[in-house]
Design a protein around this motif. Structure first.
Motif, short mmCIF file in Angstrom:
data_model
loop_
_atom_site.label_atom_id
_atom_site.label_comp_id
_atom_site.label_asym_id
_atom_site.label_seq_id
_atom_site.Cartn_x
_atom_site.Cartn_y
_atom_site.Cartn_z
N CYS A 87 0.85 -1.19 0.00
CA CYS A 87 0.00 0.00 0.00
C CYS A 87 0.88 1.24 0.00
CB CYS A 87 -0.93 0.03 1.21
SG CYS A 87 -2.24 1.27 1.09
N GLY A 88 0.47 2.25 -0.72
CA GLY A 88 1.17 3.52 -0.71
C GLY A 88 0.89 4.29 0.56
N THR A 89 1.89 4.97 1.06
CA THR A 89 1.73 5.69 2.32
C THR A 89 0.87 6.94 2.18
OG1 THR A 89 3.87 6.75 1.87
CG2 THR A 89 3.87 4.84 3.33
N GLU A 90 0.60 7.39 0.96
CA GLU A 90 -0.31 8.51 0.74
C GLU A 90 -1.74 8.05 0.41
OE1 GLU A 90 3.35 9.57 1.17
OE2 GLU A 90 2.99 8.64 -0.79
N ASP A 91 -1.94 6.75 0.37
CA ASP A 91 -3.24 6.17 0.03
C ASP A 91 -4.20 6.34 1.20
OD1 ASP A 91 -5.37 4.29 -0.58
OD2 ASP A 91 -3.98 3.28 -1.94
N PHE A 92 -5.46 6.66 0.91
CA PHE A 92 -6.45 6.79 1.99
C PHE A 92 -6.72 5.47 2.68
CE2 PHE A 92 -9.03 5.43 -1.56
CZ PHE A 92 -10.10 4.74 -1.01
N LEU A 93 -6.33 4.35 2.07
CA LEU A 93 -6.49 3.04 2.68
C LEU A 93 -5.26 2.58 3.47
CD1 LEU A 93 -8.37 1.12 -0.17
CD2 LEU A 93 -9.32 1.96 1.98
N TYR A 94 -4.25 3.42 3.53
CA TYR A 94 -3.03 3.05 4.25
C TYR A 94 -3.31 2.70 5.73
CZ TYR A 94 1.75 3.46 6.13
OH TYR A 94 2.94 3.25 6.76
N PRO A 95 -4.11 3.50 6.47
CA PRO A 95 -4.39 3.13 7.87
C PRO A 95 -5.05 1.75 7.99
CG PRO A 95 -4.98 5.42 7.49
CD PRO A 95 -4.69 4.83 6.15
N SER A 96 -5.93 1.41 7.06
CA SER A 96 -6.56 0.09 7.09
C SER A 96 -5.54 -1.02 6.92
CB SER A 96 -7.63 -0.01 5.99
OG SER A 96 -8.63 0.96 6.15
N ASN A 97 -4.58 -0.79 6.04
CA ASN A 97 -3.55 -1.79 5.82
C ASN A 97 -2.61 -1.91 7.02
OD1 ASN A 97 -3.39 -2.95 2.76
ND2 ASN A 97 -4.46 -1.00 2.85
N LEU A 98 -2.34 -0.80 7.69
CA LEU A 98 -1.59 -0.87 8.94
C LEU A 98 -2.34 -1.71 9.98
CD1 LEU A 98 -0.29 2.80 9.34
CD2 LEU A 98 1.04 0.78 8.70
N ALA A 99 -3.68 -1.55 10.02
CA ALA A 99 -4.48 -2.34 10.95
C ALA A 99 -4.39 -3.83 10.63
CB ALA A 99 -5.94 -1.87 10.91
N LEU A 100 -4.34 -4.17 9.34
CA LEU A 100 -4.20 -5.57 8.96
C LEU A 100 -2.86 -6.12 9.41
CD1 LEU A 100 -5.48 -7.98 7.45
CD2 LEU A 100 -4.29 -7.17 5.40
N VAL A 101 -1.82 -5.35 9.25
CA VAL A 101 -0.49 -5.76 9.70
C VAL A 101 -0.49 -5.98 11.22
CG1 VAL A 101 1.91 -5.03 9.95
CG2 VAL A 101 0.72 -4.70 7.77
N ASP A 102 -1.14 -5.09 11.96
CA ASP A 102 -1.22 -5.24 13.41
C ASP A 102 -1.93 -6.55 13.79
OD1 ASP A 102 0.10 -2.86 13.83
OD2 ASP A 102 -1.73 -1.69 14.18
N GLU A 103 -3.02 -6.86 13.09
CA GLU A 103 -3.74 -8.10 13.37
C GLU A 103 -2.85 -9.31 13.07
OE1 GLU A 103 -6.40 -8.32 14.95
OE2 GLU A 103 -7.45 -6.42 14.70
N ALA A 104 -2.12 -9.25 11.96
CA ALA A 104 -1.22 -10.35 11.62
C ALA A 104 -0.12 -10.51 12.66
CB ALA A 104 -0.62 -10.11 10.23
N ASP A 105 0.44 -9.40 13.10
CA ASP A 105 1.48 -9.46 14.13
C ASP A 105 0.93 -10.08 15.41
OD1 ASP A 105 3.33 -8.34 12.44
OD2 ASP A 105 3.15 -6.31 13.26
N GLY A 106 -0.30 -9.66 15.77
CA GLY A 106 -0.89 -10.18 16.99
C GLY A 106 -1.18 -11.67 16.93
#
Length: 257
Positions: free
Chosen positions: A203-222
């Motif tokens: 995901c691009g860091t300027e993308d409006f969906l970037y926070p959602s993708n960060l949330a997915l990464v957090d779930e995967a890490d957890g």
């Protein structure tokens, strides 16, 4: 490479629909585009975004040129604005995607049926669909990738845009998607890491969906789910996806020989 526009009837949808398919072709004489081919070739299901159709990947990227040396078939189905779901007030696109489409592909084309040779990827709505498919049916894939995926769907009433709220109401109904099989974050949160194929999230860091993708990464890490993460400069647009799909193709665990 062979580029096929396949118009067919879907028993699941009860109507005619289409898919665009790239088939590998061995070629030593085509200038500037050597090809690899064979039988029982690996296949990538490449999913389109909300405003797109089955032709958009071939029109707005050089996907045909990128896969030519890989001997990889690419199947791009059309699902309209369905979020790859069995729509509450519409058609059963999830059933079409996961049950009927692979059967039709294996019937029409000489592609491998081995899960190690089967991959799925997509952008935006298609990134959501790709990740949902891989998390719900991990035994089917050797890898899955989301590009700028809309991976955090919420209840329609929480969306301020009336048009998008109407769309999600048509697809998902009045019930919140949170905690359901249509909730990718929930699927990641409850996944068994041992069963999952390799997963990649871009995901691009300027993308409006970037926070959602960060949330997915957090779930995967957890959950202890390994992810290949490709975050960097970029917005929700085709120059980013044209570059990102090349990195996905380099990442795919294609078997040699």
């Amino acid at each position: 490479m062979a580029l096929v526009r396949c118009d067919m009837f879907s028993e699941t949808l009860g109507l005619s629909t289409s898919m665009t398919v790239i088939l590998p072709q061995e070629s030593a004489g085509q200038i500037g585009m050597p090809g690899a081919g064979g039988t029982d070739v690996p296949v990538l299901y490449l999913l389109h975004g909300l405003s797109d159709d089955d032709t958009t990947w071939t029109r707005l990227t050089s996907i045909e040129r990128y896969v030519a040396p890989l001997g990889l078939a690419v199947v791009m189905p059309q699902v309209h604005r369905s979020f790859y779901a069995d729509e509450v007030h519409g058609l059963p696109y999830w059933t079409f995607l996961t049950e009927e489409l692979p059967t039709l592909v294996s019937r029409f084309f000489r592609v491998s049926s081995d899960p190690q040779d089967t991959f799925v990827a997509g952008l935006s709505m298609g990134g959501y669909g790709a990740m949902k498919w891989a998390l719900r049916e991990p035994w089917r894939f050797g890898g899955a990738a989301s590009l700028s995926g809309a991976v955090a769907m919420s209840h329609p009433s929480e969306n301020a845009d009336p048009e998008f709220a109407a769309l999600t109401h048509r697809v998902f109904g009045d019930t919140a998607t949170d905690g359901t099989p249509d909730d990718v974050l929930h699927l990641m949160r409850t996944a068994d890491p041992a069963t999952l194929p390799p997963l990649s999230v871009a995901c691009g860091t300027e993308d409006f969906l970037y926070p959602s993708n960060l949330a997915l990464v957090d779930e995967a890490d957890g959950r202890g789910v390994p992810l290949t993460i490709d975050f960097g400069p970029g917005d929700h647009e085709w120059s980013y996806w044209d570059a990102a799909i090349q990195r996905v193709l380099d990442w795919l665990p294609l078997r040699t020989g």
